[in-house]
Design a protein around this motif. Structure first.
Motif, PDB file in Angstrom:
ATOM      1  N   LYS A  95      26.960  42.015  43.016  1.00 16.41           N
ATOM      2  CA  LYS A  95      27.960  41.019  42.621  1.00 16.41           C
ATOM      3  C   LYS A  95      27.876  40.770  41.121  1.00 16.41           C
ATOM      4  N   GLN A  96      28.983  41.015  40.431  1.00 23.39           N
ATOM      5  CA  GLN A  96      29.036  40.857  38.990  1.00 23.39           C
ATOM      6  C   GLN A  96      30.182  39.924  38.609  1.00 23.39           C
ATOM      7  N   LEU A  97      29.981  39.151  37.545  1.00 25.66           N
ATOM      8  CA  LEU A  97      31.014  38.257  37.043  1.00 25.66           C
ATOM      9  C   LEU A  97      31.758  38.904  35.879  1.00 25.66           C
ATOM     10  N   ILE A  98      33.081  38.834  35.932  1.00 23.78           N
ATOM     11  CA  ILE A  98      33.925  39.352  34.859  1.00 23.78           C
ATOM     12  C   ILE A  98      34.692  38.188  34.256  1.00 23.78           C
ATOM     13  N   THR A  99      34.600  38.028  32.943  1.00 23.08           N
ATOM     14  CA  THR A  99      35.341  36.981  32.250  1.00 23.08           C
ATOM     15  C   THR A  99      36.676  37.537  31.779  1.00 23.08           C
ATOM     16  N   LEU A 100      37.749  36.883  32.191  1.00 17.30           N
ATOM     17  CA  LEU A 100      39.087  37.314  31.802  1.00 17.30           C
ATOM     18  C   LEU A 100      39.538  36.508  30.586  1.00 17.30           C
ATOM     19  N   ASP A 101      39.379  37.085  29.415  1.00 18.57           N
ATOM     20  CA  ASP A 101      39.787  36.406  28.187  1.00 18.57           C
ATOM     21  C   ASP A 101      40.638  37.351  27.339  1.00 18.57           C
ATOM     22  N   GLN A 102      41.252  36.789  26.302  1.00 23.72           N
ATOM     23  CA  GLN A 102      42.114  37.551  25.405  1.00 23.72           C
ATOM     24  C   GLN A 102      43.184  38.335  26.175  1.00 23.72           C
ATOM     25  N   LEU A 103      43.781  37.642  27.165  1.00 25.87           N
ATOM     26  CA  LEU A 103      44.830  38.268  27.980  1.00 25.87           C
ATOM     27  C   LEU A 103      46.183  38.065  27.314  1.00 25.87           C
ATOM     28  N   ALA A 104      46.908  39.140  27.109  1.00 25.01           N
ATOM     29  CA  ALA A 104      48.216  39.075  26.448  1.00 25.01           C
ATOM     30  C   ALA A 104      49.324  38.927  27.486  1.00 25.01           C
ATOM     31  N   VAL A 105      49.256  37.845  28.260  1.00 26.63           N
ATOM     32  CA  VAL A 105      50.277  37.572  29.278  1.00 26.63           C
ATOM     33  C   VAL A 105      50.673  36.100  29.179  1.00 26.63           C
ATOM     34  N   PRO A 106      51.888  35.741  29.617  1.00 24.31           N
ATOM     35  CA  PRO A 106      52.303  34.339  29.599  1.00 24.31           C
ATOM     36  C   PRO A 106      51.418  33.493  30.526  1.00 24.31           C
ATOM     37  N   ASP A 107      51.347  32.206  30.226  1.00 20.00           N
ATOM     38  CA  ASP A 107      50.603  31.295  31.109  1.00 20.00           C
ATOM     39  C   ASP A 107      51.218  31.322  32.506  1.00 20.00           C
ATOM     40  N   GLY A 108      50.371  31.259  33.502  1.00 16.83           N
ATOM     41  CA  GLY A 108      50.856  31.258  34.878  1.00 16.83           C
ATOM     42  C   GLY A 108      49.804  31.796  35.830  1.00 16.83           C
ATOM     43  N   GLU A 109      50.177  31.894  37.099  1.00  9.38           N
ATOM     44  CA  GLU A 109      49.262  32.389  38.132  1.00  9.38           C
ATOM     45  C   GLU A 109      49.609  33.838  38.466  1.00  9.38           C
ATOM     46  N   TYR A 110      48.566  34.664  38.581  1.00 12.13           N
ATOM     47  CA  TYR A 110      48.760  36.087  38.829  1.00 12.13           C
ATOM     48  C   TYR A 110      47.853  36.581  39.951  1.00 12.13           C
ATOM     49  N   GLN A 111      48.386  37.543  40.681  1.00 19.91           N
ATOM     50  CA  GLN A 111      47.538  38.287  41.604  1.00 19.91           C
ATOM     51  C   GLN A 111      46.762  39.323  40.789  1.00 19.91           C
ATOM     52  N   VAL A 112      45.619  39.723  41.324  1.00 21.93           N
ATOM     53  CA  VAL A 112      44.854  40.748  40.621  1.00 21.93           C
ATOM     54  C   VAL A 112      44.594  41.945  41.537  1.00 21.93           C
ATOM     55  N   LYS A 113      44.566  43.101  40.918  1.00 12.86           N
ATOM     56  CA  LYS A 113      44.174  44.326  41.607  1.00 12.86           C
ATOM     57  C   LYS A 113      43.011  44.915  40.829  1.00 12.86           C
ATOM     58  N   VAL A 114      41.887  45.130  41.504  1.00 17.55           N
ATOM     59  CA  VAL A 114      40.676  45.609  40.839  1.00 17.55           C
ATOM     60  C   VAL A 114      40.302  46.984  41.389  1.00 17.55           C
ATOM     61  N   SER A 115      40.075  47.908  40.481  1.00 15.77           N
ATOM     62  CA  SER A 115      39.606  49.240  40.865  1.00 15.77           C
ATOM     63  C   SER A 115      38.427  49.611  39.978  1.00 15.77           C
ATOM     64  N   ALA A 116      37.537  50.404  40.521  1.00 16.37           N
ATOM     65  CA  ALA A 116      36.339  50.793  39.777  1.00 16.37           C
ATOM     66  C   ALA A 116      36.114  52.294  39.910  1.00 16.37           C
ATOM     67  N   THR A 117      35.651  52.887  38.831  1.00 12.54           N
ATOM     68  CA  THR A 117      35.323  54.315  38.828  1.00 12.54           C
ATOM     69  C   THR A 117      33.808  54.470  38.923  1.00 12.54           C
ATOM     70  N   SER A 118      33.359  55.231  39.890  1.00 12.87           N
ATOM     71  CA  SER A 118      31.926  55.404  40.095  1.00 12.87           C
ATOM     72  C   SER A 118      31.258  56.048  38.886  1.00 12.87           C
ATOM     73  N   ARG A 119      30.066  55.574  38.600  1.00  8.80           N
ATOM     74  CA  ARG A 119      29.315  56.114  37.461  1.00  8.80           C
ATOM     75  C   ARG A 119      28.813  57.528  37.727  1.00  8.80           C
ATOM     76  N   PHE A 120      28.749  57.884  39.010  1.00 14.25           N
ATOM     77  CA  PHE A 120      28.171  59.187  39.366  1.00 14.25           C
ATOM     78  C   PHE A 120      29.213  60.137  39.942  1.00 14.25           C
ATOM     79  N   GLY A 121      30.461  59.938  39.568  1.00 22.52           N
ATOM     80  CA  GLY A 121      31.498  60.896  39.950  1.00 22.52           C
ATOM     81  C   GLY A 121      31.928  60.835  41.395  1.00 22.52           C
ATOM     82  N   ALA A 122      31.723  59.707  42.061  1.00 28.76           N
ATOM     83  CA  ALA A 122      32.103  59.602  43.473  1.00 28.76           C
ATOM     84  C   ALA A 122      33.535  59.113  43.644  1.00 28.76           C
ATOM     85  N   GLY A 123      34.313  59.053  42.549  1.00 26.49           N
ATOM     86  CA  GLY A 123      35.709  58.673  42.661  1.00 26.49           C
ATOM     87  C   GLY A 123      35.955  57.203  42.380  1.00 26.49           C
ATOM     88  N   VAL A 124      37.166  56.748  42.740  1.00 29.61           N
ATOM     89  CA  VAL A 124      37.602  55.371  42.493  1.00 29.61           C
ATOM     90  C   VAL A 124      37.497  54.559  43.785  1.00 29.61           C
TER      91      VAL A 124
END
Length: 216
Positions: free
Chosen positions: A146-175
């Protein structure tokens, strides 16, 4: 049989008032006992010298006052317990049952991502109400867990957004798509009938929290 005196009623009021810190069950017993005394008094009064109607009215008025005092005390006790409970969250790290982020002035608070493996990079995409991707943030090299990600310096208008998170494996196992939830520090609270905690500039109810921990 002599009537219940105002002194007796006052003693009852004092006893009931001091019982405010007791359980509601004990308060109810006190009320029932008081009514039972009045009923017993009426049943056993001398037919030739019945209870004076004015005195009886005074006793009923005193009982009504006691009822109101007990009700006020219960409300104050409940409010005090409510404030104490909410104050216990201050400064705590919480995770919510939501992945929707609130952006104000380019700041979107924090996300907790649960990585099943080490990630070369994690991409967070912001999606508006039309389903369009309007912004993103990429974080490199995050370890498994479990890791915390700080969402700052976002170039979007104020408001509520859904998020989609994807990660690329460090060892080549894909997304892969890690489990994601909004997180943050409780910075304040709003007491009242519908109390709210303040997390990252947004008001939430206690029922929206799924995890509580000490801040890292």
């Amino acid at each position: 049989m002599s009537g219940i005196t105002s002194t007796g009623a006052s003693q009852f009021a004092n006893i009931s008032g001091s019982a405010g810190s007791q359980t509601k069950k004990k308060d109810n017993v006190g009320r029932d006992e008081f009514l039972q005394l009045l009923i017993t008094q009426l049943k056993n009064q001398d037919p030739e010298a019945p209870l004076d109607s004015k005195e009886f009215a005074v006793q009923l008025a005193q009982f009504t006052q006691v009822e109101k005092l007990i009700s006020i005390d219960e409300q104050l006790t409940k409010q005090s317990e409510n404030v104490s409970s909410m104050a216990g969250y201050l400064g705590q790290q919480v995770v919510l049952n939501s992945s929707d982020v609130l952006v104000k002035g380019g700041q979107g608070g924090q996300l907790q991502v649960d990585l099943g493996q080490d990630a070369q990079n994690v991409r967070v995409q912001l999606i508006d109400g039309t389903g369009k991707i309007v912004g993103e943030k990429v974080i490199d090299n995050l370890n498994k867990g479990k890791q915390l990600i700080t969402l700052d310096q976002l170039a979007v208008p104020d408001g509520e957004y859904q998020v989609k998170v994807s990660a690329t494996s460090r060892f080549g196992a894909g997304v892969f798509n890690p489990a994601t939830a909004v997180a943050g520090i409780v910075s304040g609270f709003i007491p009242g009938p519908d109390p709210k905690l303040i997390v990252g500039g947004r008001e939430i109810s206690v029922g929206e929290i799924r995890e509580v921990s000490l801040p890292a």
